[in-house]
Design a protein around this motif. Sequence first.
Motif, short mmCIF file in Angstrom:
data_model
loop_
_atom_site.label_atom_id
_atom_site.label_comp_id
_atom_site.label_asym_id
_atom_site.label_seq_id
_atom_site.Cartn_x
_atom_site.Cartn_y
_atom_site.Cartn_z
N LYS A 41 0.84 -1.20 0.00
CA LYS A 41 0.00 0.00 0.00
C LYS A 41 0.88 1.26 0.00
CE LYS A 41 -3.81 2.31 2.33
NZ LYS A 41 -4.69 2.33 3.49
N LEU A 42 1.96 1.24 0.78
CA LEU A 42 2.89 2.36 0.80
C LEU A 42 3.51 2.56 -0.58
CD1 LEU A 42 4.56 4.55 2.23
CD2 LEU A 42 6.18 2.76 2.88
N TYR A 43 3.90 1.50 -1.21
CA TYR A 43 4.50 1.58 -2.55
C TYR A 43 3.52 2.24 -3.53
CZ TYR A 43 6.09 0.04 -7.14
OH TYR A 43 6.48 0.00 -8.46
N HIS A 44 2.27 1.82 -3.48
CA HIS A 44 1.27 2.39 -4.39
C HIS A 44 1.03 3.88 -4.11
CE1 HIS A 44 0.45 -1.25 -6.54
NE2 HIS A 44 0.16 -1.92 -5.42
N LEU A 45 1.03 4.24 -2.84
CA LEU A 45 0.88 5.66 -2.49
C LEU A 45 2.05 6.48 -3.02
CD1 LEU A 45 -0.48 5.42 1.18
CD2 LEU A 45 -1.73 6.26 -0.84
N LEU A 46 3.25 5.96 -2.88
CA LEU A 46 4.43 6.66 -3.37
C LEU A 46 4.38 6.81 -4.89
CD1 LEU A 46 7.16 5.02 -1.11
CD2 LEU A 46 6.41 7.41 -1.03
N LYS A 47 3.96 5.76 -5.57
CA LYS A 47 3.83 5.84 -7.03
C LYS A 47 2.76 6.87 -7.42
CE LYS A 47 5.79 3.24 -9.69
NZ LYS A 47 6.97 3.60 -10.48
N GLN A 48 1.68 6.89 -6.66
CA GLN A 48 0.60 7.83 -6.93
C GLN A 48 1.09 9.28 -6.75
OE1 GLN A 48 -2.85 7.08 -4.52
NE2 GLN A 48 -4.06 8.69 -5.47
N ARG A 49 1.86 9.51 -5.68
CA ARG A 49 2.40 10.85 -5.44
C ARG A 49 3.35 11.24 -6.56
NH1 ARG A 49 6.25 12.02 -0.44
NH2 ARG A 49 7.62 10.82 -1.77
N GLU A 50 4.20 10.32 -6.95
CA GLU A 50 5.14 10.57 -8.04
C GLU A 50 4.40 10.95 -9.32
OE1 GLU A 50 7.95 7.61 -10.46
OE2 GLU A 50 8.44 7.68 -8.32
N LYS A 51 3.33 10.24 -9.60
CA LYS A 51 2.53 10.51 -10.80
C LYS A 51 1.88 11.90 -10.71
CE LYS A 51 -1.19 8.45 -13.52
NZ LYS A 51 -2.19 7.36 -13.57
N LEU A 52 1.31 12.24 -9.54
CA LEU A 52 0.69 13.55 -9.36
C LEU A 52 1.72 14.68 -9.51
CD1 LEU A 52 -1.84 13.06 -6.41
CD2 LEU A 52 -2.36 13.72 -8.76
N GLU A 53 2.89 14.48 -8.94
CA GLU A 53 3.93 15.50 -9.05
C GLU A 53 4.37 15.68 -10.49
OE1 GLU A 53 6.80 14.04 -6.24
OE2 GLU A 53 5.88 15.14 -4.56
N GLU A 54 4.49 14.58 -11.22
CA GLU A 54 4.87 14.65 -12.63
C GLU A 54 3.80 15.38 -13.44
OE1 GLU A 54 6.91 14.43 -16.08
OE2 GLU A 54 7.69 13.88 -14.10
N GLN A 55 2.53 15.08 -13.16
CA GLN A 55 1.43 15.76 -13.85
C GLN A 55 1.44 17.26 -13.52
OE1 GLN A 55 -2.04 13.62 -12.54
NE2 GLN A 55 -1.82 12.01 -14.10
N ALA A 56 1.74 17.60 -12.27
CA ALA A 56 1.79 19.02 -11.88
C ALA A 56 2.90 19.74 -12.64
CB ALA A 56 2.01 19.14 -10.37
N ARG A 57 4.05 19.10 -12.78
CA ARG A 57 5.16 19.70 -13.53
C ARG A 57 4.76 19.91 -15.00
NH1 ARG A 57 8.28 16.55 -10.00
NH2 ARG A 57 8.33 14.76 -11.40
N GLU A 58 4.09 18.93 -15.55
CA GLU A 58 3.65 19.05 -16.94
C GLU A 58 2.64 20.19 -17.10
OE1 GLU A 58 2.10 15.22 -18.05
OE2 GLU A 58 4.08 14.27 -18.02
N LYS A 59 1.73 20.30 -16.16
CA LYS A 59 0.72 21.36 -16.22
C LYS A 59 1.38 22.74 -16.11
CE LYS A 59 -3.17 19.00 -16.33
NZ LYS A 59 -4.21 19.14 -17.31
N ILE A 60 2.38 22.84 -15.25
CA ILE A 60 3.09 24.12 -15.10
C ILE A 60 3.81 24.46 -16.40
CG2 ILE A 60 5.01 25.26 -13.92
CD1 ILE A 60 4.15 23.76 -11.37
N ALA A 61 4.45 23.46 -17.01
CA ALA A 61 5.18 23.69 -18.26
C ALA A 61 4.23 24.12 -19.38
CB ALA A 61 5.95 22.44 -18.66
#
Length: 149
Positions: A41-61
């Motif tokens: 469950k921790l692994y999936h949460l970390l992957k989810q956070r990583e994905k959200l952060e990546e999407q945020a960077r893309e949106k900013i760009a």
Amino acid sequence: MIELTFEYTLQKVLDLKKRQKEELQQQYSEAMNTFETVATKLYHLLKQREKLEEQAREKIAVGTSIHELQQREMLIVQLHQEIQQQQRATSLARERMDKKHRDLQAISIELKKYEKMKQQKQERFLLEEKKREQQIMDELSVQAFAFRV
């Protein structure tokens, strides 16, 4: 001839130790499964956070509204709190699993000691039994010799 059977005086203790080992094996297995579940469950949460952060960077760009960035940031913060909670749960599950493993090792060592003592006593018993049989045979042969003479 009287046939003697071996009786281990600590058999009840040995049986108790065997049951304790079986129980600890079950508890260790459960602790391992719990740890794996919590860690996954921790692994999936970390992957989810990583994905959200990546999407945020893309949106900013690309360019996006401040409101959408704030919502995404709130999701990331909320996810970060969940991750921290899950890290604590994972740590506790690991500690419990490690403790059960240590307990299992300790009872296994103790059980081996009792089994070794039983084996040694049984070997001594068989040796003494052979000596008794040999004495009886010797006495019978002396009596048979004396009877013939």
